[in-house]
Design an enzyme around this catalytic site. Structure first.
Site, PDB file in Angstrom:
ATOM      1  N   THR A 122      20.698  57.335  38.211  1.00  0.00           N
ATOM      2  CA  THR A 122      21.386  57.099  36.929  1.00  0.00           C
ATOM      3  C   THR A 122      22.783  56.509  37.132  1.00  0.00           C
ATOM      4  O   THR A 122      23.406  56.058  36.177  1.00  0.00           O
ATOM      5  CB  THR A 122      21.503  58.413  36.127  1.00  0.00           C
ATOM      6  OG1 THR A 122      22.097  59.406  36.969  1.00  0.00           O
ATOM      7  CG2 THR A 122      20.154  58.898  35.651  1.00  0.00           C
TER       8      THR A 122
ATOM      9  N   LYS B 253      20.485  73.791  39.612  1.00  0.00           N
ATOM     10  CA  LYS B 253      20.139  72.785  40.610  1.00  0.00           C
ATOM     11  C   LYS B 253      21.051  72.943  41.823  1.00  0.00           C
ATOM     12  O   LYS B 253      22.275  72.954  41.697  1.00  0.00           O
ATOM     13  CB  LYS B 253      20.299  71.376  40.045  1.00  0.00           C
ATOM     14  CG  LYS B 253      19.922  70.280  41.045  1.00  0.00           C
ATOM     15  CD  LYS B 253      19.908  68.912  40.412  1.00  0.00           C
ATOM     16  CE  LYS B 253      21.255  68.264  40.371  1.00  0.00           C
ATOM     17  NZ  LYS B 253      21.778  67.863  41.696  1.00  0.00           N
TER      18      LYS B 253
ATOM     19  N   ARG C 135      29.033  68.028  35.794  1.00  0.00           N
ATOM     20  CA  ARG C 135      30.457  68.064  35.464  1.00  0.00           C
ATOM     21  C   ARG C 135      30.817  68.367  34.011  1.00  0.00           C
ATOM     22  O   ARG C 135      31.804  69.084  33.789  1.00  0.00           O
ATOM     23  CB  ARG C 135      31.121  66.767  35.968  1.00  0.00           C
ATOM     24  CG  ARG C 135      31.205  66.727  37.493  1.00  0.00           C
ATOM     25  CD  ARG C 135      31.444  65.336  38.026  1.00  0.00           C
ATOM     26  NE  ARG C 135      30.262  64.489  37.867  1.00  0.00           N
ATOM     27  CZ  ARG C 135      30.167  63.241  38.295  1.00  0.00           C
ATOM     28  NH1 ARG C 135      31.193  62.677  38.911  1.00  0.00           N
ATOM     29  NH2 ARG C 135      29.060  62.537  38.129  1.00  0.00           N
TER      30      ARG C 135
ATOM     31  N   LYS D 172      16.377  65.107  47.377  1.00  0.00           N
ATOM     32  CA  LYS D 172      15.922  63.696  47.297  1.00  0.00           C
ATOM     33  C   LYS D 172      15.416  63.208  48.652  1.00  0.00           C
ATOM     34  O   LYS D 172      15.934  62.240  49.228  1.00  0.00           O
ATOM     35  CB  LYS D 172      17.057  62.780  46.825  1.00  0.00           C
ATOM     36  CG  LYS D 172      17.598  63.097  45.446  1.00  0.00           C
ATOM     37  CD  LYS D 172      18.614  62.059  45.011  1.00  0.00           C
ATOM     38  CE  LYS D 172      19.224  62.349  43.659  1.00  0.00           C
ATOM     39  NZ  LYS D 172      20.098  63.544  43.652  1.00  0.00           N
TER      40      LYS D 172
ATOM     41  N   ASP E 261      17.404  69.837  44.867  1.00  0.00           N
ATOM     42  CA  ASP E 261      17.563  68.380  44.739  1.00  0.00           C
ATOM     43  C   ASP E 261      18.109  67.806  46.040  1.00  0.00           C
ATOM     44  O   ASP E 261      19.308  67.610  46.190  1.00  0.00           O
ATOM     45  CB  ASP E 261      18.502  68.096  43.549  1.00  0.00           C
ATOM     46  CG  ASP E 261      19.010  66.661  43.529  1.00  0.00           C
ATOM     47  OD1 ASP E 261      18.254  65.773  43.952  1.00  0.00           O
ATOM     48  OD2 ASP E 261      20.156  66.445  43.088  1.00  0.00           O
TER      49      ASP E 261
ATOM     50  N   ASP F  72      12.077  59.631  53.699  1.00  0.00           N
ATOM     51  CA  ASP F  72      11.917  59.525  55.152  1.00  0.00           C
ATOM     52  C   ASP F  72      10.470  59.130  55.425  1.00  0.00           C
ATOM     53  O   ASP F  72       9.717  58.833  54.484  1.00  0.00           O
ATOM     54  CB  ASP F  72      12.284  60.886  55.797  1.00  0.00           C
ATOM     55  CG  ASP F  72      12.873  60.740  57.186  1.00  0.00           C
ATOM     56  OD1 ASP F  72      12.326  59.953  57.977  1.00  0.00           O
ATOM     57  OD2 ASP F  72      13.874  61.407  57.486  1.00  0.00           O
TER      58      ASP F  72
HETATM   59  O1  LIG Z   1      18.026  63.965  41.216  1.00  0.00           O
HETATM   60  C1  LIG Z   1      19.027  64.204  40.543  1.00  0.00           C
HETATM   61  O2  LIG Z   1      19.237  65.326  40.110  1.00  0.00           O
HETATM   62  C2  LIG Z   1      19.887  63.077  40.144  1.00  0.00           C
HETATM   63  C3  LIG Z   1      19.260  61.850  40.036  1.00  0.00           C
HETATM   64  C4  LIG Z   1      19.936  60.772  39.432  1.00  0.00           C
HETATM   65  O3  LIG Z   1      19.381  59.677  39.256  1.00  0.00           O
HETATM   66  N1  LIG Z   1      21.213  60.971  39.016  1.00  0.00           N
HETATM   67  C5  LIG Z   1      21.880  62.150  39.168  1.00  0.00           C
HETATM   68  O4  LIG Z   1      23.026  62.245  38.721  1.00  0.00           O
HETATM   69  N2  LIG Z   1      21.242  63.200  39.781  1.00  0.00           N
HETATM   70  C6  LIG Z   1      21.977  64.475  40.024  1.00  0.00           C
HETATM   71  O5  LIG Z   1      22.335  65.046  38.770  1.00  0.00           O
HETATM   72  C7  LIG Z   1      23.644  65.605  38.809  1.00  0.00           C
HETATM   73  C8  LIG Z   1      24.470  64.967  37.720  1.00  0.00           C
HETATM   74  O6  LIG Z   1      25.750  65.528  37.709  1.00  0.00           O
HETATM   75  P1  LIG Z   1      26.845  65.128  36.641  1.00  0.00           P
HETATM   76  O7  LIG Z   1      27.017  63.644  36.677  1.00  0.00           O
HETATM   77  O8  LIG Z   1      28.068  65.865  37.111  1.00  0.00           O
HETATM   78  O9  LIG Z   1      26.347  65.605  35.295  1.00  0.00           O
HETATM   79  C9  LIG Z   1      24.194  65.388  40.212  1.00  0.00           C
HETATM   80  O10 LIG Z   1      24.058  66.589  40.926  1.00  0.00           O
HETATM   81  C10 LIG Z   1      23.303  64.305  40.813  1.00  0.00           C
HETATM   82  O11 LIG Z   1      23.083  64.498  42.192  1.00  0.00           O
END
Ligand SMILES: O=C(O)c1cc(=O)[nH]c(=O)n1[C@@H]1O[C@H](COP(=O)(O)O)[C@@H](O)[C@H]1O
Length: 232
Positions: free
Chosen positions: A121, A34, A212, A63, A61, A66
């Site tokens: 999330t 991603k 992470r 998002k 990603d 607009d």
């Molecule tokens: O669209 C996404 O990927 C995304 C949506 C969401 O609701 N929550 C979310 O954490 N993400 C993405 O998912 C990844 C989660 O990363 P970690 O929290 O490091 O595992 C990040 O790059 C966020 O930008």
């Protein structure tokens, strides 16, 4: 290409050298990648092209959120780039999502999967109230997923805890992408609605976005292997 794991690794790195060193250890048959706002803002579409040339399927990603015309053009640009998946914010509304869908029609079978972010999330039901949403996270995800489905979107990004509900409401083919994945004992960081990889798959997630817990681990490849093993 068929990729053997549902894991999508979030490449949230500040430097290209770290990305390259990390990706050199990965097999494109075993995971997807991603590219998000940090990497894209620093290095632009070239980083996507470079990863694709190494055989990886890319979830772009950004998002998009607009006016319909702008989102439609941005989604078409992502399709031109040849990404595997691209996303928009469902809260941009039905007209915006329908415009994004329409923009992908000329790409036919080559169009990327188009997903819509429901409730991030990192947000709790309590935080939703602060932005004026009285519904709890489950209810809001359900509402936005319905809107996304009616607008021709392929699936949604949500937490693993909404997946069982959405499967019942939207059926098997609606793509469910779940970030907020944390192996047992991992630091939740800024994520609120979290689940372990095994639990997310058990509940029916199609794809797990993991950042992470892998990228910040002392032994990232061991962390990835442990996640994949917990799913088999
Ligand atoms: O669209 C996404 O990927 C995304 C949506 C969401 O609701 N929550 C979310 O954490 N993400 C993405 O998912 C990844 C989660 O990363 P970690 O929290 O490091 O595992 C990040 O790059 C966020 O930008």
């Amino acid at each position: 290409m068929s990729v053997s794991s549902p894991v999508i690794i979030a490449l949230d790195f500040p430097e290209l050298a770290s990305v390259e060193q990390f990706v050199a250890q990965l097999d494109p048959a075993q995971c997807r990648l991603k590219v998000g706002k940090e990497l894209f803002t620093r290095f632009g579409p070239d980083v996507v092209r470079r990863l694709q040339s190494q055989g990886f399927e890319i979830f772009l990603d950004l998002k998009f959120h607009d006016i319909p015309n702008t989102v439609a053009a941005a989604v078409a640009a992502a399709a031109d780039l040849g990404v595997w998946m691209v996303n928009v914010h469902a809260s941009g509304g039905a007209k915006m999502m329908a415009a994004a869908r329409k923009a992908l029609l000329p790409f036919g079978q080559d169009a990327p999967l188009l997903t819509a972010v429901t409730v991030l999330t990192s947000m709790s039901s309590e935080e939703l109230k602060h932005i004026g949403v009285q519904a709890d996270a489950q209810e809001q995800v359900s509402r936005l997923a319905a809107l996304a489905a009616e607008s021709g979107i392929d699936g949604v990004v949500c937490s693993a805890w909404e997946v069982e509900m959405l499967k019942l409401q939207r059926g098997e083919d609606f793509v469910l992408v779940t970030p907020g994945i944390r192996p047992e004992g991992a630091d939740s960081g800024d994520q609120k609605r979290i689940a372990t990889p095994a639990r997310a798959i058990e509940m029916g997630s199609h794809y797990l976005v993991v950042g992470r817990p892998i990228t910040r681990s002392d032994k990232p490849m061991d962390a990835l292997a442990a996640i994949n093993q917990s799913l088999s």
